[in-house]
Design an enzyme around this catalytic site. Structure first.
Site, PDB file in Angstrom:
ATOM      1  N   SER A  14       0.813  -1.215   0.000  1.00  0.00           N
ATOM      2  CA  SER A  14       0.000   0.000   0.000  1.00  0.00           C
ATOM      3  C   SER A  14       0.851   1.272   0.000  1.00  0.00           C
ATOM      4  O   SER A  14       1.891   1.348   0.653  1.00  0.00           O
ATOM      5  CB  SER A  14      -0.887   0.001   1.245  1.00  0.00           C
ATOM      6  OG  SER A  14      -1.458   1.276   1.385  1.00  0.00           O
ATOM      7  N   THR A  61      -9.292  -1.174   3.912  1.00  0.00           N
ATOM      8  CA  THR A  61      -9.248  -1.561   2.503  1.00  0.00           C
ATOM      9  C   THR A  61      -9.688  -3.009   2.335  1.00  0.00           C
ATOM     10  O   THR A  61     -10.158  -3.644   3.297  1.00  0.00           O
ATOM     11  CB  THR A  61      -7.850  -1.263   1.905  1.00  0.00           C
ATOM     12  OG1 THR A  61      -7.911  -1.484   0.503  1.00  0.00           O
ATOM     13  CG2 THR A  61      -6.760  -2.122   2.512  1.00  0.00           C
ATOM     14  N   LYS A  65     -14.187  -3.535   3.798  1.00  0.00           N
ATOM     15  CA  LYS A  65     -14.994  -2.299   3.794  1.00  0.00           C
ATOM     16  C   LYS A  65     -16.441  -2.548   4.226  1.00  0.00           C
ATOM     17  O   LYS A  65     -17.075  -1.654   4.799  1.00  0.00           O
ATOM     18  CB  LYS A  65     -14.955  -1.629   2.420  1.00  0.00           C
ATOM     19  CG  LYS A  65     -13.588  -1.029   2.088  1.00  0.00           C
ATOM     20  CD  LYS A  65     -13.619  -0.279   0.777  1.00  0.00           C
ATOM     21  CE  LYS A  65     -12.231   0.208   0.405  1.00  0.00           C
ATOM     22  NZ  LYS A  65     -12.222   1.015  -0.826  1.00  0.00           N
ATOM     23  N   ALA A 127     -20.879  -2.576 -11.416  1.00  0.00           N
ATOM     24  CA  ALA A 127     -21.994  -2.404 -10.466  1.00  0.00           C
ATOM     25  C   ALA A 127     -21.684  -3.140  -9.174  1.00  0.00           C
ATOM     26  O   ALA A 127     -22.588  -3.543  -8.447  1.00  0.00           O
ATOM     27  CB  ALA A 127     -23.293  -2.915 -11.088  1.00  0.00           C
ATOM     28  N   GLY A 129     -18.988  -3.232  -5.540  1.00  0.00           N
ATOM     29  CA  GLY A 129     -18.745  -2.328  -4.418  1.00  0.00           C
ATOM     30  C   GLY A 129     -18.061  -1.035  -4.837  1.00  0.00           C
ATOM     31  O   GLY A 129     -18.390   0.036  -4.331  1.00  0.00           O
ATOM     32  N   GLY A 241      -6.053   5.405 -11.555  1.00  0.00           N
ATOM     33  CA  GLY A 241      -6.712   5.860 -10.334  1.00  0.00           C
ATOM     34  C   GLY A 241      -5.765   6.292  -9.220  1.00  0.00           C
ATOM     35  O   GLY A 241      -6.194   6.405  -8.065  1.00  0.00           O
TER      36      GLY A 241
END
Ligand code: ATR
Length: 279
Positions: A14, A61, A65, A127, A129, A241
């Site tokens: 991460s 994460t 979640k 569609a 999470g 992203g």
């Protein structure tokens, strides 16, 4: 010193500890932030122990979640609508659950990429999470239209029904990839997990309007299959992203510390690291 953590499984790669350390340095806040690996069946216990040891808040994460959503004793409106929590704040009385993913995406688009969605035509792919987590903030930007397209049409229709009360003036539609037809979009956002599995999405080659942005919520070294496909089929701009990651972290930091860090220098440091690892 105030302690924060990222709790997930896995967490070792991460960027969040780096991002929050930079935010703390920049804003001269004395805090620590570390990555905490929780056993797959041990999320509530990991949170309890961290809180008992004086933890002030945590990011959450994959794959926790939804569990964080259940564990929170109090939820923000955007967390309720997202159906998931990525930010926990511990107070004496409560575990407050919030979700900063969607606002992170919206801020990355509007500020870092100068691509505000108001009055634009947007296609959101997926569609699951991840899509659910960003839908409400996306609708709040008041696009002219938002089409939700997913491999399983039923899941797209379920999300459509859940968010229909929040559409305002936006023309909101849902369907399968085949329902996209010849429509063109100013922004196409990939919220599927196809890129994780290195898979392409069967989309028509004509979805990009002139100057359109193709945005993959995933990031890594090099193009995802969606980004490579967008490059071939005429997207004017193609983005991963990484900016969303930094912006959701900035929003969490602002919630915890009451001050907003400058995300731009941290994003450019991460881009530098990403390019170095790609070489
Ligand atoms: P996440 O939390 O990452 O959103 P998820 O809830 O399992 O994970 O949802 C994954 C999403 O990616 C779904 O929209 C899924 O489509 P289905 O609902 O039809 O399963 C989508 N997805 C995964 N692999 C895909 C692929 N190869 N092509 C298109 N869509 C894909």
């Amino acid at each position: 010193m105030d302690c924060y953590a990222l709790i997930g499984h896995p967490v070792e790669h991460s960027h969040s500890p780096f991002i929050h350390a930079e935010f703390a340095r920049q804003t001269r806040q004395a805090l620590s932030y570390r990555a905490m690996l929780a056993p797959l069946d041990g999320f509530p216990n990991a949170v309890r122990m961290f809180r008992a040891a004086g933890g002030r808040g945590a990011n959450v994460t994959v794959p926790f979640k939804l569990e964080a959503y259940s564990l929170a004793t109090c939820l923000t409106e955007r967390a309720k609508l997202a159906g998931a929590v990525n930010t926990l704040t511990f107070t004496d009385e409560a575990i407050v659950g919030d979700n900063t993913d969607g606002i992170g995406l919206v801020r990355d688009l509007a500020i870092n990429l100068s691509c505000p969605l108001a009055a634009r035509h947007v296609l959101l792919l997926g569609a699951g999470g991840a899509a659910r987590g960003v839908l409400f903030p996306l609708l709040q930007t008041r696009p002219a239209s938002l089409m939700l397209a997913n491999r399983s049409i039923g899941r797209a229709r379920e999300l459509h029904a859940a968010f229909a009360p929040h559409v305002g003036q936006t023309a909101f539609a849902a369907g399968g990839f085949q329902d996209i037809g010849g429509r063109k979009f100013d922004a196409v956002i990939n919220a599927t997990s196809a890129s994780l599995a290195n898979e392409s999405i069967p989309l028509p080659d004509s979805v990009f309007a002139p100057d359109a942005l193709a945005y993959d919520m995933m990031y890594g070294a090099g193009d995802t299959p969606f980004m490579a496909w967008a490059r071939k089929t005429g997207a004017a701009r193609i983005q991963d992203g990484l900016g969303m990651l930094v912006e959701q972290a900035a929003e969490s930091f602002a919630l915890w510390r009451g001050m907003r860090p400058d995300s731009a220098p941290v994003l450019s440091m991460l881009r530098g690291k990403q390019q170095a690892s790609h070489r």
